[in-house]
Design an enzyme around this catalytic site. Structure first.
Site, PDB file in Angstrom:
ATOM      1  N   CYS A  12      91.721  47.907  16.742  1.00 53.06           N
ATOM      2  CA  CYS A  12      93.000  47.479  16.176  1.00 53.06           C
ATOM      3  C   CYS A  12      93.652  46.525  17.175  1.00 53.06           C
ATOM      4  CB  CYS A  12      93.891  48.667  15.814  1.00 53.06           C
ATOM      5  SG  CYS A  12      94.423  49.694  17.203  1.00 53.06           S
ATOM      6  N   ARG A  18      96.340  52.802  15.254  1.00 52.54           N
ATOM      7  CA  ARG A  18      95.326  52.910  14.204  1.00 52.54           C
ATOM      8  C   ARG A  18      93.934  53.251  14.724  1.00 52.54           C
ATOM      9  NH1 ARG A  18      96.513  47.135  11.855  1.00 52.54           N
ATOM     10  NH2 ARG A  18      96.975  46.894  14.079  1.00 52.54           N
ATOM     11  N   ASP A 129      99.505  47.851  10.082  1.00 52.24           N
ATOM     12  CA  ASP A 129     100.064  48.127  11.409  1.00 52.24           C
ATOM     13  C   ASP A 129     101.353  48.946  11.255  1.00 52.24           C
ATOM     14  OD1 ASP A 129     101.194  48.067  13.901  1.00 52.24           O
ATOM     15  OD2 ASP A 129     100.830  45.930  14.238  1.00 52.24           O
TER      16      ASP A 129
HETATM   17  P1  4NP Z   1      97.876  49.456  16.756  1.00 50.26           P
HETATM   18  O1  4NP Z   1      99.464  49.254  16.673  1.00 50.26           O
HETATM   19  O2  4NP Z   1      97.280  48.065  16.733  1.00 50.26           O
HETATM   20  O3  4NP Z   1      97.560  50.212  15.516  1.00 50.26           O
HETATM   21  O4  4NP Z   1      97.607  50.207  18.030  1.00 50.26           O
HETATM   22  C1  4NP Z   1     100.174  48.463  17.561  1.00 50.26           C
HETATM   23  C2  4NP Z   1     100.457  48.929  18.836  1.00 50.26           C
HETATM   24  C3  4NP Z   1     101.201  48.155  19.709  1.00 50.26           C
HETATM   25  C4  4NP Z   1     101.652  46.918  19.311  1.00 50.26           C
HETATM   26  C5  4NP Z   1     101.350  46.434  18.056  1.00 50.26           C
HETATM   27  C6  4NP Z   1     100.615  47.211  17.174  1.00 50.26           C
HETATM   28  N1  4NP Z   1     102.426  46.127  20.190  1.00 50.26           N
HETATM   29  O5  4NP Z   1     102.917  45.072  19.787  1.00 50.26           O
HETATM   30  O6  4NP Z   1     102.620  46.532  21.371  1.00 50.26           O
END
Ligand code: 4NP
Length: 163
Positions: A12, A18, A129
């Site tokens: 992800c 995710r 997300d």
């Molecule tokens: P992930 O979610 O891709 O599902 O782990 C996110 C975690 C952190 C961030 C964006 C999406 N961020 O911008 O820090």
């Protein structure tokens, strides 16, 4: 089954919401089938902001309510992962394209898949997300992961049989 483990990396953006949840859901499925020894399962983020961090507390809370176990720290996807894994399983179009940018050749590119393509409905185009939204977004992610990971596992096992 073949003794060589099937190596799966869930991907992800941040590797705190995710993909760690996908890793946990998938690990639960293979454990229930007695197949844990036949797999290597990890997760990574295309971004490096959360290297070394535990999964997001909201994801952990919602996942643990469903019996998931989280035991990983954030890591960033790199070119080396194409040699380390057989499947790089992405959550959305952005992760998919970012992973393809790191691929070195056609064999690498073939390893990159979209998890949403395995949804039973045929109408889900991403694992969305949840980071900037409310708790319902984390539950939606888990609902999608439970469906898609079960179908993805079936696909991987079928592919294995046909090798
Ligand atoms: P992930 O979610 O891709 O599902 O782990 C996110 C975690 C952190 C961030 C964006 C999406 N961020 O911008 O820090």
């Amino acid at each position: 089954m073949n003794k060589t483990p099937i190596r799966i990396l869930f991907v992800c953006l941040g590797n705190i919401c995710r993909s760690p949840a996908a890793e946990s859901v998938f690990n639960g499925l293979i454990k229930a089938k007695g197949l844990s020894d036949y797999f290597i399962v990890e997760s990574a983020g295309t971004g490096g902001w959360h290297i070394g961090q535990e999964p997001d507390a909201r994801m952990r809370r919602q996942g643990e309510r469903r019996g998931l176990i989280f035991s990983k720290l954030g890591q960033q996807l790199g070119k080396k992962d194409f040699a380390r894994f057989d499947y790089l399983v992405t959550m959305d179009d952005s992760n998919y394209h970012d992973a393809l940018l790191l691929a070195g050749n056609d064999d690498d590119r073939k390893k990159v898949v979209k998890l949403a393509a395995f949804h039973s409905s045929g109408t889900v185009d991403k694992v969305p997300d949840p980071y900037y939204g409310g708790v319902e977004g984390f539950d939606l992610v888990l609902d999608i992961l439970e469906d898609t990971c079960a179908n993805f596992l079936r696909y991987v096992l079928d592919s294995q049989e046909n090798r």
